[in-house]
Design a protein around this motif. Sequence first.
Motif, PDB file in Angstrom:
ATOM      1  N   ARG A 168       0.825  -1.205   0.000  1.00  0.00           N
ATOM      2  CA  ARG A 168       0.000   0.000   0.000  1.00  0.00           C
ATOM      3  C   ARG A 168       0.861   1.256   0.000  1.00  0.00           C
ATOM      4  O   ARG A 168       0.580   2.220  -0.721  1.00  0.00           O
ATOM      5  CB  ARG A 168      -0.921  -0.013   1.216  1.00  0.00           C
ATOM      6  N   GLN A 169       1.914   1.265   0.807  1.00  0.00           N
ATOM      7  CA  GLN A 169       2.815   2.418   0.846  1.00  0.00           C
ATOM      8  C   GLN A 169       3.526   2.584  -0.493  1.00  0.00           C
ATOM      9  O   GLN A 169       3.725   3.708  -0.960  1.00  0.00           O
ATOM     10  CB  GLN A 169       3.838   2.235   1.970  1.00  0.00           C
ATOM     11  N   LEU A 170       3.893   1.461  -1.095  1.00  0.00           N
ATOM     12  CA  LEU A 170       4.594   1.501  -2.376  1.00  0.00           C
ATOM     13  C   LEU A 170       3.710   2.088  -3.469  1.00  0.00           C
ATOM     14  O   LEU A 170       4.176   2.847  -4.318  1.00  0.00           O
ATOM     15  CB  LEU A 170       5.049   0.090  -2.755  1.00  0.00           C
ATOM     16  N   ARG A 171       2.424   1.763  -3.428  1.00  0.00           N
ATOM     17  CA  ARG A 171       1.483   2.305  -4.416  1.00  0.00           C
ATOM     18  C   ARG A 171       1.391   3.827  -4.303  1.00  0.00           C
ATOM     19  O   ARG A 171       1.305   4.536  -5.304  1.00  0.00           O
ATOM     20  CB  ARG A 171       0.104   1.669  -4.213  1.00  0.00           C
ATOM     21  N   GLY A 172       1.428   4.331  -3.084  1.00  0.00           N
ATOM     22  CA  GLY A 172       1.410   5.776  -2.893  1.00  0.00           C
ATOM     23  C   GLY A 172       2.722   6.432  -3.274  1.00  0.00           C
ATOM     24  O   GLY A 172       2.754   7.599  -3.693  1.00  0.00           O
ATOM     25  N   PHE A 173       3.825   5.686  -3.145  1.00  0.00           N
ATOM     26  CA  PHE A 173       5.150   6.222  -3.469  1.00  0.00           C
ATOM     27  C   PHE A 173       5.344   6.385  -4.975  1.00  0.00           C
ATOM     28  O   PHE A 173       5.861   7.406  -5.442  1.00  0.00           O
ATOM     29  CB  PHE A 173       6.215   5.293  -2.888  1.00  0.00           C
ATOM     30  N   ARG A 174       4.923   5.379  -5.726  1.00  0.00           N
ATOM     31  CA  ARG A 174       5.095   5.426  -7.173  1.00  0.00           C
ATOM     32  C   ARG A 174       4.226   6.523  -7.780  1.00  0.00           C
ATOM     33  O   ARG A 174       3.094   6.736  -7.371  1.00  0.00           O
ATOM     34  CB  ARG A 174       4.726   4.078  -7.791  1.00  0.00           C
ATOM     35  N   TRP A 175       4.771   7.196  -8.782  1.00  0.00           N
ATOM     36  CA  TRP A 175       4.140   8.295  -9.502  1.00  0.00           C
ATOM     37  C   TRP A 175       4.028   9.562  -8.664  1.00  0.00           C
ATOM     38  O   TRP A 175       4.281  10.645  -9.161  1.00  0.00           O
ATOM     39  CB  TRP A 175       2.748   7.915 -10.039  1.00  0.00           C
ATOM     40  N   ALA A 176       3.663   9.446  -7.375  1.00  0.00           N
ATOM     41  CA  ALA A 176       3.546  10.642  -6.546  1.00  0.00           C
ATOM     42  C   ALA A 176       4.913  11.171  -6.137  1.00  0.00           C
ATOM     43  O   ALA A 176       5.149  12.381  -6.126  1.00  0.00           O
ATOM     44  CB  ALA A 176       2.709  10.347  -5.303  1.00  0.00           C
ATOM     45  N   GLU A 177       5.837  10.268  -5.789  1.00  0.00           N
ATOM     46  CA  GLU A 177       7.182  10.670  -5.374  1.00  0.00           C
ATOM     47  C   GLU A 177       8.222  10.366  -6.455  1.00  0.00           C
ATOM     48  O   GLU A 177       9.122  11.151  -6.709  1.00  0.00           O
ATOM     49  CB  GLU A 177       7.576   9.957  -4.072  1.00  0.00           C
ATOM     50  N   THR A 178       8.096   9.194  -7.076  1.00  0.00           N
ATOM     51  CA  THR A 178       9.026   8.762  -8.117  1.00  0.00           C
ATOM     52  C   THR A 178       8.235   8.180  -9.273  1.00  0.00           C
ATOM     53  O   THR A 178       7.395   7.307  -9.069  1.00  0.00           O
ATOM     54  CB  THR A 178      10.005   7.700  -7.585  1.00  0.00           C
ATOM     55  N   SER A 179       8.503   8.656 -10.486  1.00  0.00           N
ATOM     56  CA  SER A 179       7.841   8.117 -11.667  1.00  0.00           C
ATOM     57  C   SER A 179       8.897   7.618 -12.645  1.00  0.00           C
ATOM     58  O   SER A 179      10.080   7.938 -12.521  1.00  0.00           O
ATOM     59  CB  SER A 179       6.960   9.175 -12.332  1.00  0.00           C
ATOM     60  N   ILE A 180       8.448   6.832 -13.627  1.00  0.00           N
ATOM     61  CA  ILE A 180       9.388   6.249 -14.583  1.00  0.00           C
ATOM     62  C   ILE A 180       8.823   6.362 -15.989  1.00  0.00           C
ATOM     63  O   ILE A 180       7.616   6.182 -16.207  1.00  0.00           O
ATOM     64  CB  ILE A 180       9.700   4.774 -14.213  1.00  0.00           C
ATOM     65  N   VAL A 181       9.687   6.720 -16.937  1.00  0.00           N
ATOM     66  CA  VAL A 181       9.346   6.748 -18.351  1.00  0.00           C
ATOM     67  C   VAL A 181      10.036   5.560 -18.996  1.00  0.00           C
ATOM     68  O   VAL A 181      11.268   5.494 -19.021  1.00  0.00           O
ATOM     69  CB  VAL A 181       9.807   8.063 -19.021  1.00  0.00           C
ATOM     70  N   PHE A 182       9.256   4.622 -19.503  1.00  0.00           N
ATOM     71  CA  PHE A 182       9.813   3.380 -20.008  1.00  0.00           C
ATOM     72  C   PHE A 182      10.389   3.554 -21.407  1.00  0.00           C
ATOM     73  O   PHE A 182      10.147   4.544 -22.089  1.00  0.00           O
ATOM     74  CB  PHE A 182       8.748   2.279 -20.007  1.00  0.00           C
TER      75      PHE A 182
END
Length: 335
Positions: free
Chosen positions: A88-102
């Motif tokens: 759950r914490q990881l879901r909030g971390f991704r995109w909100a704090e760190t995002s990735i362009v593939f």
Amino acid sequence: MNAPVLEIRGLDVDYGLGDEAVHAVRDVHLTLHRGEVLGLAGESGSGKSTLAYGLTRLLPPPGVIRGGEVIYHPDDGEPYDVLKLTPRQLRGFRWAETSIVFQGAMNSLNPVHKVSTQLIDVIKAHEPKSTRVSRLARARELLTLVGISADRLESYPHQLSGGMRQRVMIAMALALEPRVVIMDEPTTALDVVMQRQILGQLVELRERLGFSVLFITHDLSLLVEFSDRIAIMYGGRIVEQAPAAQLYKDSLHPYSDGLLHSFPALRGPRRELTGIPGSPPDQRAMPTGCSFHPRCPRAFEPCAERVPVLGTPTGRGDPTRTVACWLHPAPEPVA
């Protein structure tokens, strides 16, 4: 140098388990500072993408994080280890704090959904209390931010050019205003002119919005132009780190020098392209000692026997320069 926003400490990533495991990333230490563009370069198979997916915990099976820490420094609150976050914490971390362009925008975008749907879904997932009107307005703002007309929101991915699809991916990565954006070879399939346009726009957005960038590519010429600092990766390890201009003028590791002489000079007289002889090492059977020594034109006795320590070379007082090479040995760590 600004304070760190992301610290990778001793990260090890394997594919598989037991004696048959492939050690794709080996004891990597890397720091990304606030507002910085950090370039990560190396040949295919050197572990660059595996490092990115490992630190964001996006590794596909049979990838396994075997050890290390990924310390994130938020604006408010204490630093924490991303590798210890709950789902759950990881879901909030991704995109909100760190995002990735593939790497492949066409494969990353859903071909059966319009651009508007895909942008709005990202915002809705992290901001469930927002209204549809506000989400649509934000999607229009994001497209305009990356230089695409807002009426393209109703287009499907196949109706956009390669450069426009890549800009949509960048817009999606910036949707929640993250502090760290990881770009995994985002311009590989684009022509040279489009590469420069997108990277120039990325630098402009970075200066305007203040996020940090980890830019991964095999094209060192791009990093020399657009990065503040460059790390060179080979055989799953970081072998050299330096400010971009300094690395270009005075590379210390023979592998870095080989990469620099594999593309034409950006300015000045023409020079002969030499390249690097041989092939990258087989991760299932790595050479002893320095993994680059079988291909190195300057290898000597200790290279085949001992792994060099990554550190500031003896006699050089610049802590921003580190190298793992017996030609420029660093002091052995104190036990």
